[in-house]
Design a protein around this motif. Structure first.
Motif, mmCIF file in Angstrom:
data_model
loop_
_atom_site.group_PDB
_atom_site.id
_atom_site.type_symbol
_atom_site.label_atom_id
_atom_site.label_comp_id
_atom_site.label_asym_id
_atom_site.label_seq_id
_atom_site.Cartn_x
_atom_site.Cartn_y
_atom_site.Cartn_z
ATOM 1 N N GLU A 194 0.356 13.545 -7.666
ATOM 2 C CA GLU A 194 -0.420 14.715 -7.213
ATOM 3 C C GLU A 194 0.459 15.966 -7.239
ATOM 4 O O GLU A 194 0.027 17.047 -7.644
ATOM 5 N N ILE A 209 0.991 7.858 -5.762
ATOM 6 C CA ILE A 209 -0.103 8.844 -5.854
ATOM 7 C C ILE A 209 0.395 10.228 -5.445
ATOM 8 O O ILE A 209 0.110 11.231 -6.112
ATOM 9 N N CYS A 210 1.151 10.270 -4.351
ATOM 10 C CA CYS A 210 1.664 11.571 -3.868
ATOM 11 C C CYS A 210 2.539 12.228 -4.917
ATOM 12 O O CYS A 210 2.432 13.434 -5.174
ATOM 13 N N LYS A 228 -5.398 1.185 -4.929
ATOM 14 C CA LYS A 228 -5.258 1.308 -3.462
ATOM 15 C C LYS A 228 -6.495 0.736 -2.784
ATOM 16 O O LYS A 228 -6.415 0.006 -1.792
ATOM 17 N N LYS A 247 -8.899 -10.625 6.144
ATOM 18 C CA LYS A 247 -8.918 -10.572 7.611
ATOM 19 C C LYS A 247 -10.256 -11.053 8.150
ATOM 20 O O LYS A 247 -10.310 -11.830 9.084
ATOM 21 N N ARG A 251 0.837 -1.201 0.000
ATOM 22 C CA ARG A 251 0.000 0.000 0.000
ATOM 23 C C ARG A 251 0.874 1.254 0.000
ATOM 24 O O ARG A 251 0.537 2.262 -0.627
ATOM 25 N N GLU A 252 2.001 1.132 0.680
ATOM 26 C CA GLU A 252 2.925 2.262 0.771
ATOM 27 C C GLU A 252 3.419 2.692 -0.606
ATOM 28 O O GLU A 252 3.489 3.893 -0.907
ATOM 29 N N ASP A 294 -6.896 -2.442 -0.180
ATOM 30 C CA ASP A 294 -7.615 -2.338 1.101
ATOM 31 C C ASP A 294 -8.719 -3.387 1.186
ATOM 32 O O ASP A 294 -8.895 -4.025 2.218
ATOM 33 N N VAL A 336 0.688 4.574 -2.363
ATOM 34 C CA VAL A 336 0.509 5.915 -1.776
ATOM 35 C C VAL A 336 1.622 6.849 -2.233
ATOM 36 O O VAL A 336 1.361 8.000 -2.611
ATOM 37 N N ASP A 337 2.853 6.351 -2.225
ATOM 38 C CA ASP A 337 3.983 7.187 -2.675
ATOM 39 C C ASP A 337 3.814 7.582 -4.138
ATOM 40 O O ASP A 337 4.079 8.735 -4.510
ATOM 41 N N GLU A 394 -7.307 -6.866 1.785
ATOM 42 C CA GLU A 394 -6.878 -7.017 3.180
ATOM 43 C C GLU A 394 -8.101 -7.192 4.086
ATOM 44 O O GLU A 394 -8.107 -8.033 4.978
ATOM 45 N N ASN A 399 -5.751 5.205 -7.331
ATOM 46 C CA ASN A 399 -6.682 5.205 -6.202
ATOM 47 C C ASN A 399 -7.534 3.942 -6.202
ATOM 48 O O ASN A 399 -7.828 3.374 -5.142
#
Lengths: 197, 111
Positions: free
Chosen positions: A23, A19-20, A91, A102, A12-13, A95, A16-17, A98, A88
């Motif tokens: 952006e 996407i950042c 991502k 779980k 996920r990291e 999620d 996210v990186d 997971e 997104n």
């Protein structure tokens, strides 16, 4: 030996990186588009005020060049927006994966997947309930039976000889009182009639 | 053939401790990225809350810390986007702050 696919290795990291980063780039391109538009407006204003034809031509060429650059930036911004949207979604998929992994492992969830065992347990619970209710209804019937078999004790609650005589006296007194009242009323109405005449 | 061994309590505790440390460092990164001064005090407050969380060998606590990390990642995206100054993004960042605070409170109940 287990080989993981590239999607299994994806964290996920990393998403996210990515996407950042996109952006940030997108924000820079947005700023450059706004800056270029301002330049175009400024040059257009200058060109209108300018009297020399050569300088006007120069402004015109410059404006066209900036317009082309702006168009290029707009295309890039659109591409980045689309890319960010897809990341997104990725991502969200990570999620979701997971979440479902779980929650499927939760022990109560495993119990629910055993349909036979669940049916057995529910039937057992229902039978327990029925047994408990029948205990109460049987107790209620027992109460009713016992109460029905009871006979009232006439000596205590019934009418004796002396009681009977007294009751007769009470009834007589009641009748006499009633006759007296009637007589009083009759006299009163007769007097009233007499005084009117 | 794979053999699975149960991790000792000390290892589980260390695992959670490491996760808390990672979360705390992520907040430092956010404080550097964030250009909106409105969020800096909130980030500092959050860092304090996260740094002093009690580590636990409980697996559920570790999972809760991982969820907090995911939310911090979302906050990172919101703040990077927010550097372009948009009201919607500011509201989104506030919501994520609120979520993280709630997750920390729920996590502390498990410890």
């Amino acid at each position: 030996m287990c080989f993981k696919s590239k999607f299994d290795k994806l964290t996920r990291e990393d998403i996210v990186d990515a996407i950042c980063k996109l952006e940030k780039e997108s924000a820079e391109i947005d700023e450059s588009i706004i800056a270029k538009q301002k330049q175009i407006d400024e040059l257009t204003l200058r060109g209108r005020k300018e009297k020399s034809r050569d300088i006007r031509l120069f402004y015109a060429k410059k404006i066209n060049m900036i317009k082309e650059e702006r168009e290029q930036s707009v295309q890039r911004a659109m591409y980045l927006m689309y890319n960010i949207r897809l990341l997104n979604k990725l991502k969200k998929a990570v999620d979701d994966n997971e979440f479902f992994v779980k929650n499927a492992k939760v022990s109560l969830g495993n119990l629910l997947s055993d349909q036979k065992g669940l049916a057995k347990f529910l039937n057992k619970a229902l039978n327990t309930r029925i047994d408990a209710e029948s205990v109460l209804t049987e107790a209620d019937e027992t109460f009713q039976e016992v109460e029905a078999s009871y006979e009232k004790n006439e000596s205590i609650y019934g009418m004796g000889k002396d009681d009977d005589a007294l009751l007769a006296v009470f009834e007589t007194e009641e009748t006499l009182e009633g006759e007296e009242e009637f007589a009083d009323e009759a006299n009163a109405s007769a007097e009233q009639q007499g005084s009117e005449e | 053939m794979c053999f699975f061994k149960k991790k000792p309590q000390s290892d589980l505790n260390q695992q959670d401790r490491d996760q808390i440390a990672v979360n705390s460092k992520m907040i430092d990164v956010l404080t550097t990225i964030c250009k909106d001064e409105e969020f800096i005090p909130e980030l500092e407050k959050l860092k304090e809350q996260i740094t002093f969380l009690q580590p636990s060998p409980n697996h559920k606590v570790y999972e809760a810390d991982k969820k907090i990390k995911n939310r911090i990642d979302d906050l990172k995206i919101a703040l990077v986007k927010g550097n372009a100054k948009s009201d919607d993004v500011s509201e989104k960042a506030e919501n994520i702050f609120e979520d993280i605070r709630m997750m920390i409170a729920e996590r502390n109940v498990l410890v």
